[in-house]
Write a protein that holds these residues in place. Structure first.
Motif, PDB file in Angstrom:
ATOM      1  N   MET A  53      35.638  37.505  44.739  1.00 54.25           N
ATOM      2  CA  MET A  53      35.902  36.754  43.516  1.00 54.25           C
ATOM      3  C   MET A  53      35.184  37.392  42.331  1.00 54.25           C
ATOM      4  SD  MET A  53      35.775  32.840  45.006  1.00 54.25           S
ATOM      5  CE  MET A  53      36.262  32.071  43.444  1.00 54.25           C
ATOM      6  N   ALA A 102      43.449  32.302  39.584  1.00 50.04           N
ATOM      7  CA  ALA A 102      42.825  32.720  40.839  1.00 50.04           C
ATOM      8  C   ALA A 102      43.804  33.487  41.707  1.00 50.04           C
ATOM      9  CB  ALA A 102      42.296  31.505  41.584  1.00 50.04           C
ATOM     10  N   ILE A 106      43.452  37.333  42.944  1.00 47.24           N
ATOM     11  CA  ILE A 106      43.407  37.680  44.362  1.00 47.24           C
ATOM     12  C   ILE A 106      44.521  38.673  44.705  1.00 47.24           C
ATOM     13  CG2 ILE A 106      43.639  36.774  46.703  1.00 47.24           C
ATOM     14  CD1 ILE A 106      42.377  34.145  45.565  1.00 47.24           C
TER      15      ILE A 106
END
Length: 198
Positions: A53, A102, A106
């Motif tokens: 992350m 997110a 990713i």
């Protein structure tokens, strides 16, 4: 401390797919949901999720690298003292990010993940077991301590996240070469910082 076995369960691309599939609420994904989606309680996997992350474009979220660094610090410290399962505080697990952002971040990691899968295999196991795993935990702990102040330096924590990701991969994949690469990144970064400072 039990060592995770290398298997398809630990394919990095699968880990990323599970992270992208994490359950969202009100358009946000909590860190607890990401860890639950990955479905593993090993130290290496927890550190990897947090470090990935930080490497992704999510690192641009103000304050997020420091929060992730605290998670890495807590996890690495527990690994260093020989706990068998990691624990993270609820306030950290409740930390959330925009779901669309997110998943985009990713997805950005998928290509390097596939490359890593092609080149990795168990080797230099002395560096991934016993004392070697404790050294890995100690290095992660030191790097995690450096994350909050490095938040002030653009891209610095991306490099830190890469180094920590490499250490986590060495533990998960039983591939000590990743630990060697991580240490070279740390030494190179420290040398560059010293030259810039002096």
């Amino acid at each position: 401390m039990a060592r995770p076995q290398t298997s398809d369960k630990y394919r990095l691309s699968d880990v990323l797919d599970r992270m992208r599939a994490a359950e969202e609420h009100d358009g946000k994904i909590a860190l607890s949901a990401v860890l639950q989606a990955v479905g593993d309680r090993s130290f290496g996997m927890a550190i990897l999720v947090l470090a990935l992350m930080m490497v992704s474009p999510l690192s641009a979220v103000p304050g997020l690298p420091s929060v992730l660094g605290i998670g890495i610090l807590v996890t690495a410290a527990q690994m260093l003292v020989g706990r068998h399962h990691f624990w993270l505080p609820q306030w950290l697990l409740r930390r959330s990010v925009d779901a669309d952002r997110a998943r985009t971040a990713i997805g950005w990691l998928q290509r390097p993940a596939r490359w890593i899968e092609r080149v990795s295999h168990p080797r230099l196991r002395l560096l991934t077991r016993g004392l070697g795993s404790r050294v890995s935990a100690a290095v992660c702990l030191v790097l995690a301590l450096a994350i909050p102040p490095l938040d002030l330096v653009p891209t610095a924590n991306t490099i830190t996240g890469i180094a920590i990701s490499m250490i986590a991969l060495s533990l998960i994949l039983d591939d000590g070469l990743f630990l060697v690469i991580a240490l070279l990144i740390v030494i190179g970064g420290a040398a560059a910082a010293a030259v810039a400072f002096f």
